[in-house]
Design a protein around this motif. Structure first.
Motif, mmCIF file in Angstrom:
data_model
loop_
_atom_site.group_PDB
_atom_site.id
_atom_site.type_symbol
_atom_site.label_atom_id
_atom_site.label_comp_id
_atom_site.label_asym_id
_atom_site.label_seq_id
_atom_site.Cartn_x
_atom_site.Cartn_y
_atom_site.Cartn_z
ATOM 1 N N LYS A 2 0.848 -1.187 0.000
ATOM 2 C CA LYS A 2 0.000 0.000 0.000
ATOM 3 C C LYS A 2 0.886 1.241 0.000
ATOM 4 O O LYS A 2 1.782 1.374 0.840
ATOM 5 C CB LYS A 2 -0.896 -0.018 1.236
ATOM 6 N N LYS A 3 0.628 2.118 -0.933
ATOM 7 C CA LYS A 3 1.367 3.381 -1.017
ATOM 8 C C LYS A 3 0.912 4.292 0.125
ATOM 9 O O LYS A 3 -0.273 4.384 0.433
ATOM 10 C CB LYS A 3 1.084 4.017 -2.379
ATOM 11 N N ILE A 4 1.875 4.989 0.731
ATOM 12 C CA ILE A 4 1.576 5.890 1.851
ATOM 13 C C ILE A 4 2.131 7.271 1.520
ATOM 14 O O ILE A 4 3.307 7.413 1.173
ATOM 15 C CB ILE A 4 2.222 5.380 3.152
ATOM 16 N N SER A 9 -0.714 11.750 5.557
ATOM 17 C CA SER A 9 -0.902 11.000 6.805
ATOM 18 C C SER A 9 -0.666 11.891 8.015
ATOM 19 O O SER A 9 -1.432 11.862 8.978
ATOM 20 C CB SER A 9 0.044 9.796 6.851
ATOM 21 N N LEU A 10 0.382 12.697 7.976
ATOM 22 C CA LEU A 10 0.643 13.615 9.085
ATOM 23 C C LEU A 10 -0.464 14.661 9.222
ATOM 24 O O LEU A 10 -0.820 15.055 10.335
ATOM 25 C CB LEU A 10 2.002 14.290 8.904
ATOM 26 N N ASN A 26 10.505 -5.710 8.793
ATOM 27 C CA ASN A 26 11.651 -6.340 9.453
ATOM 28 C C ASN A 26 11.715 -6.091 10.957
ATOM 29 O O ASN A 26 12.779 -5.802 11.509
ATOM 30 C CB ASN A 26 12.961 -5.878 8.802
ATOM 31 N N GLY A 27 10.573 -6.185 11.621
ATOM 32 C CA GLY A 27 10.556 -5.982 13.072
ATOM 33 C C GLY A 27 10.654 -4.530 13.495
ATOM 34 O O GLY A 27 10.929 -4.232 14.653
ATOM 35 N N GLN A 28 10.442 -3.612 12.562
ATOM 36 C CA GLN A 28 10.491 -2.189 12.876
ATOM 37 C C GLN A 28 9.192 -1.498 12.502
ATOM 38 O O GLN A 28 8.445 -1.985 11.659
ATOM 39 C CB GLN A 28 11.639 -1.513 12.123
ATOM 40 N N HIS A 29 8.971 -0.361 13.142
ATOM 41 C CA HIS A 29 7.858 0.515 12.795
ATOM 42 C C HIS A 29 8.401 1.773 12.136
ATOM 43 O O HIS A 29 9.436 2.307 12.549
ATOM 44 C CB HIS A 29 7.104 0.977 14.044
ATOM 45 N N VAL A 30 7.669 2.242 11.162
ATOM 46 C CA VAL A 30 7.827 3.601 10.672
ATOM 47 C C VAL A 30 6.681 4.347 11.333
ATOM 48 O O VAL A 30 5.509 4.052 11.094
ATOM 49 C CB VAL A 30 7.713 3.682 9.133
#
Length: 122
Positions: A2-4, A9-10, A26-30
């Protein structure tokens, strides 16, 4: 997949100091967050780094003996275990890269604390 759109978003975030999950990998959040003020306490994240990227505005990352100003388009990685706090004299929009288990207030628990189970997706 999904394109963000980061800016859109902000723009949907209407509060401060409450990060939202924009993506996971990979176990991370943006995470996306808006900051305003100097109420956030000094804290540290043992064993995990945090990447701060300023999308709009500027922030000061305060450390024990100095501070670093980050302006729009700049980023800084705060190494794990380093005592720090972000300060935004005017509203700033940030994108952060952190472990998915990252608690936003690190080793401090206060009114800003959001555990990963409390985080919302944008």
């Amino acid at each position: 997949m999904k394109k963000i759109n980061i800016k859109d978003s902000l723009n949907r975030i209407n509060d401060h100091w409450k990060p939202r999950i924009a993506a996971e990998l990979n176990g991370q959040h943006v995470r996306l967050v808006k900051l305003l003020g100097s109420d956030f306490e000094f804290h540290r994240h043992q064993g995990e780094d945090e990447l701060f990227f300023v999308v709009k505005g500027s922030i000061h990352l305060e450390f024990e003996a100095h501070s670093i100003c980050l302006n729009e388009g700049e980023l800084l990685v705060v190494p794990g275990g380093v005592l720090h706090r972000p300060v935004a004299r005017e509203e700033a929009h940030l994108m952060m890269f952190v472990r998915e288990t990252n608690v936003n207030t690190g080793d401090v628990e206060n009114r800003f604390t959001l555990n990963t189970s409390n985080l919302k997706k944008i």
